[in-house]
Design a protein around this motif. Sequence first.
Motif, short mmCIF file in Angstrom:
data_model
loop_
_atom_site.label_atom_id
_atom_site.label_comp_id
_atom_site.label_asym_id
_atom_site.label_seq_id
_atom_site.Cartn_x
_atom_site.Cartn_y
_atom_site.Cartn_z
N VAL A 112 55.70 23.90 2.87
CA VAL A 112 55.45 23.17 2.46
C VAL A 112 54.67 22.27 1.61
O VAL A 112 53.46 23.17 1.35
CB VAL A 112 55.75 22.06 3.38
N PRO A 113 54.42 21.35 0.57
CA PRO A 113 53.11 20.96 0.40
C PRO A 113 51.96 20.29 1.22
O PRO A 113 52.30 19.92 1.72
CB PRO A 113 54.27 19.47 -0.57
N GLU A 114 50.72 20.52 0.32
CA GLU A 114 50.02 20.00 1.32
C GLU A 114 49.92 19.03 1.29
O GLU A 114 50.38 18.27 0.11
CB GLU A 114 48.74 20.70 -0.27
N LEU A 115 49.27 18.33 2.01
CA LEU A 115 49.05 16.80 2.19
C LEU A 115 47.35 15.88 1.75
O LEU A 115 46.21 16.83 1.91
CB LEU A 115 48.96 15.71 3.39
N LEU A 116 47.62 15.15 1.65
CA LEU A 116 46.18 15.13 0.05
C LEU A 116 46.12 13.32 0.48
O LEU A 116 46.62 12.74 0.25
CB LEU A 116 46.12 15.06 -1.39
N PRO A 117 45.14 13.70 1.88
CA PRO A 117 44.30 12.58 2.50
C PRO A 117 44.05 11.51 1.32
O PRO A 117 42.87 12.34 1.00
CB PRO A 117 44.28 13.19 4.03
N GLU A 118 43.76 10.11 1.38
CA GLU A 118 43.28 9.11 0.94
C GLU A 118 42.28 8.45 1.51
O GLU A 118 40.89 7.84 1.09
CB GLU A 118 43.74 8.36 -0.30
N THR A 119 43.06 7.78 2.70
CA THR A 119 41.78 6.18 2.92
C THR A 119 41.41 7.70 4.42
O THR A 119 41.44 8.89 4.43
CB THR A 119 43.00 5.26 3.05
#
Length: 173
Positions: free
Chosen positions: A125-132
């Motif tokens: 699966v694609p990586e998750l890129l957290p922002e907040t």
Amino acid sequence: MKGKTPKESHTIMNELVLPNDTNTLNNLMGGRLLHWMDIAAAISAQKHCNRIVVTASVDNVSFKHSIKLGDVITIEAKVSRAFTTSVEVRLDVWAQNIPSGTSVKSNEAYYTFVALDKEGNKINVPELLPETAEEIILYDGALRRRQLRLILGGKMHPDEATELKALFFSVEK
Ligand SMILES: CC(C)(COP(=O)(O)OP(=O)(O)OC[C@H]1O[C@@H](n2cnc3c(N)ncnc32)[C@H](O)[C@@H]1OP(=O)(O)O)[C@@H](O)C(=O)NCCC(=O)NCCS
């Protein structure tokens, strides 16, 4: 594979609690709520993975308040972390009573999904890129939650759960 932000898997689902959803006290049945949460979480996981997903596990869910016949349920779901073939989805549930103008948060939960290809094989699966800041906290905590659920599911030996164990040994005496 290009990473994705939690925003891209954000899902909101609304349901109206009808007589067939309730017990004899006119309260929403827990199993019905878990079913709706599973659907909202699966939609969110599919948005992240662009694949069919299957539910691998549901973490402990507590029912803090009874939800009444006629209430409107809002379920918010978004991916909190992606691993190799699995994603963790965070759910927040509110119950709103429109005539009285009240709204209560009734549940928080984590569901885990595994992405499958057309042949039903697990797929990355694609990586998750957290922002907040909030997304980063959820992302960091996901490692410990994963270890706990894999231990409970008989897929990990407690000795391997380094991040989870660190929680217990990091407190100074
Ligand atoms: C979920 C399923 C795909 C896992 O496949 P598997 O070959 O047993 O699992 P593996 O040990 O190779 O693990 C595959 C992934 O699932 C995750 N996983 C497996 N069991 C898990 C559990 N109990 N909780 C959370 N994640 C789990 C693993 O961590 C791994 O994730 P990663 O690749 O991101 O590290 C498989 O058990 C399945 O198809 N189950 C039925 C799913 C279903 O029908 N759901 C609806 C229920 S009615």
